[in-house]
Design a protein around this motif. Structure first.
Motif, PDB file in Angstrom:
ATOM      1  N   LEU A  79      32.178  26.972  57.054  1.00  0.00           N
ATOM      2  CA  LEU A  79      33.415  27.311  56.376  1.00  0.00           C
ATOM      3  C   LEU A  79      33.363  28.781  55.982  1.00  0.00           C
ATOM      4  N   THR A  80      34.198  29.590  56.613  1.00  0.00           N
ATOM      5  CA  THR A  80      34.292  31.000  56.260  1.00  0.00           C
ATOM      6  C   THR A  80      35.364  31.127  55.195  1.00  0.00           C
ATOM      7  N   VAL A  81      34.999  31.708  54.040  1.00  0.00           N
ATOM      8  CA  VAL A  81      35.886  31.692  52.881  1.00  0.00           C
ATOM      9  C   VAL A  81      36.159  33.085  52.345  1.00  0.00           C
ATOM     10  N   SER A  82      37.269  33.184  51.596  1.00  0.00           N
ATOM     11  CA  SER A  82      37.599  34.396  50.852  1.00  0.00           C
ATOM     12  C   SER A  82      37.864  33.997  49.408  1.00  0.00           C
ATOM     13  N   ASP A  83      37.771  34.976  48.506  1.00  0.00           N
ATOM     14  CA  ASP A  83      38.039  34.707  47.096  1.00  0.00           C
ATOM     15  C   ASP A  83      39.463  34.214  46.927  1.00  0.00           C
ATOM     16  N   LEU A  84      39.641  33.243  46.056  1.00  0.00           N
ATOM     17  CA  LEU A  84      40.964  32.728  45.735  1.00  0.00           C
ATOM     18  C   LEU A  84      41.377  33.352  44.413  1.00  0.00           C
ATOM     19  N   PRO A  85      42.502  34.075  44.374  1.00  0.00           N
ATOM     20  CA  PRO A  85      42.932  34.681  43.118  1.00  0.00           C
ATOM     21  C   PRO A  85      43.092  33.607  42.044  1.00  0.00           C
ATOM     22  N   GLN A  86      42.572  33.903  40.850  1.00  0.00           N
ATOM     23  CA  GLN A  86      42.623  32.958  39.749  1.00  0.00           C
ATOM     24  C   GLN A  86      43.226  33.633  38.525  1.00  0.00           C
ATOM     25  N   THR A  87      43.897  32.839  37.716  1.00  0.00           N
ATOM     26  CA  THR A  87      44.384  33.369  36.457  1.00  0.00           C
ATOM     27  C   THR A  87      43.230  33.458  35.484  1.00  0.00           C
ATOM     28  N   LYS A  88      43.351  34.315  34.502  1.00  0.00           N
ATOM     29  CA  LYS A  88      42.282  34.475  33.526  1.00  0.00           C
ATOM     30  C   LYS A  88      41.997  33.140  32.848  1.00  0.00           C
TER      31      LYS A  88
END
Length: 104
Positions: A91-100
């Motif tokens: 599984l090649t992944v990227s960061d998932l934007p998250q709320t604070k």
């Protein structure tokens, strides 16, 4: 290869509230796998397309059912590519934007 990393496979349940799409992530199951670095060629090809790849997680193919979000070490990642190699899947992944504060 040592299967020492706990990877949580997540289900995304998007919901539209007053015209705004929100994502609700819930854990499906936790599996063991291994974290690897992204290969240079794949990293730069993704950068050219506007995506930053973070890592590659290797786990058994029969434990993966097409989930598009994973959690590892308290961070959420979006699965960009799933590549099956015999009895394993990468599984090649990227960061998932998250709320604070994050959803976890």
């Amino acid at each position: 290869m040592y299967w020492s990393e706990q990877i949580t496979l997540m289900k995304d349940e998007p919901e539209k509230v007053q015209g705004v799409l929100t994502h609700n992530y819930s854990a499906v199951r936790t599996v063991y796998g291994e974290r690897k670095s992204v290969k240079w060629g794949e990293f730069f090809a993704a950068e050219a397309a506007g995506t930053t790849l973070t890592a590659v997680f290797v786990l058994y193919a029969d434990e993966y059912c097409g989930e598009r979000v994973i959690s590892w070490n308290g961070n959420l990642y979006s699965v960009q590519r799933a590549f099956e190699t015999g009895d394993k899947v990468e599984l090649t992944v990227s960061d998932l934007p998250q709320t604070k504060g994050g959803p976890l």
